[in-house]
Design an enzyme around this catalytic site. Structure first.
Site, mmCIF file in Angstrom:
data_model
loop_
_atom_site.group_PDB
_atom_site.id
_atom_site.type_symbol
_atom_site.label_atom_id
_atom_site.label_comp_id
_atom_site.label_asym_id
_atom_site.label_seq_id
_atom_site.Cartn_x
_atom_site.Cartn_y
_atom_site.Cartn_z
ATOM 1 N N GLY A 46 0.714 -1.174 0.007
ATOM 2 C CA GLY A 46 0.089 -0.094 -0.196
ATOM 3 C C GLY A 46 0.996 1.205 0.164
ATOM 4 C CD GLN A 51 3.590 5.439 2.617
ATOM 5 O OE1 GLN A 51 2.728 5.252 2.180
ATOM 6 N NE2 GLN A 51 4.706 4.882 2.898
ATOM 7 C CB CYS A 99 5.885 1.585 6.905
ATOM 8 S SG CYS A 99 5.249 2.981 6.193
ATOM 9 C CG LEU A 100 6.677 0.918 0.740
ATOM 10 C CD1 LEU A 100 6.033 1.291 -0.688
ATOM 11 C CD2 LEU A 100 7.792 -0.184 0.513
ATOM 12 C CG HIS A 141 0.050 0.762 7.364
ATOM 13 N ND1 HIS A 141 1.079 0.203 8.210
ATOM 14 C CD2 HIS A 141 0.718 1.490 6.457
ATOM 15 C CE1 HIS A 141 2.423 0.734 8.047
ATOM 16 N NE2 HIS A 141 2.062 1.318 6.678
ATOM 17 C CD GLU A 142 -0.860 2.014 3.188
ATOM 18 O OE1 GLU A 142 -0.585 3.146 2.934
ATOM 19 O OE2 GLU A 142 -0.190 1.064 3.265
ATOM 20 C CG HIS A 145 0.878 6.661 5.758
ATOM 21 N ND1 HIS A 145 2.269 6.795 6.337
ATOM 22 C CD2 HIS A 145 0.809 5.054 5.369
ATOM 23 C CE1 HIS A 145 2.855 5.562 6.124
ATOM 24 N NE2 HIS A 145 2.149 4.738 5.671
#
Ligand code: NI
Length: 175
Positions: A46, A51, A99-100, A141-142, A145
């Site tokens: 995701g 981000q 997480c990226l 999670h997304e 952000h």
């Protein structure tokens, strides 16, 4: 176009993103193209617009069935704008997340096990889904952000936070 992914420590990841007001625009399509390219290049599950430095309430996510990880449930590829989450249970479950924006690390994070999410697709059509398990975790999670929350802030026991290749040596090759 593949964009640079901001990493933890960048103040832009801590800001509340703002609502998208216009749908079916070239700008929104270009943003989603870049998000998709960036997520796939990084092999992520995701990505949220903040981000890549775009402060809008836009997330994408999706997980294909992968024979390497038979225990990971597939999640349909979704582009979700201005999402609103409603828990459908008080039950929480802990699960490992990465997480990226926090590369190389994993942490054990409690999440609501079942929820409804609502929002729009890029054309402005309504999306309403009730989901559980891994799908519910990825959405939470997304969407975090969009409110400037990174998963390490949700870890209850920081002993359950570490480097992926140390925590899961058998999976290190798949990072
Ligand atoms: Ni993330």
């Amino acid at each position: 176009m593949i964009r640079d992914i901001l990493r933890m420590g960048d103040a832009r990841l801590l800001a509340r993103a703002r609502e998208v007001e216009r749908f079916a625009t070239r700008e929104l399509e270009a943003l989603l193209d870049d998000m998709r390219d960036t997520m796939r290049a990084a092999d992520g599950a995701g990505l949220a617009a903040p981000q890549i430095g775009v402060p809008l309430r836009v997330v994408i996510f999706g997980v294909e069935a992968n024979p390497r990880y038979p225990d990971v449930e597939p999640v349909p590829y979704t582009e979700l704008i201005n999402p609103v989450l409603t828990p459908l249970t008080d039950e929480e479950e802990e699960g490992w997340e990465g997480c990226l924006s926090v590369p190389g690390l994993r942490g054990l994070v409690p999440r609501c096990t079942r929820l409804r999410y609502e929002g729009s697709d890029p054309a402005g059509r309504r999306i309403v889904r009730e989901v559980d398990g891994f799908h519910a975790r990825v959405v939470q999670h997304e969407c975090d952000h969009l409110d400037g929350i990174l998963y390490p802030q949700r870890i209850r026991d920081l002993r359950k936070f570490g480097f992926t290749e140390v925590l899961f040596p058998e999976r290190a090759a798949g990072e």
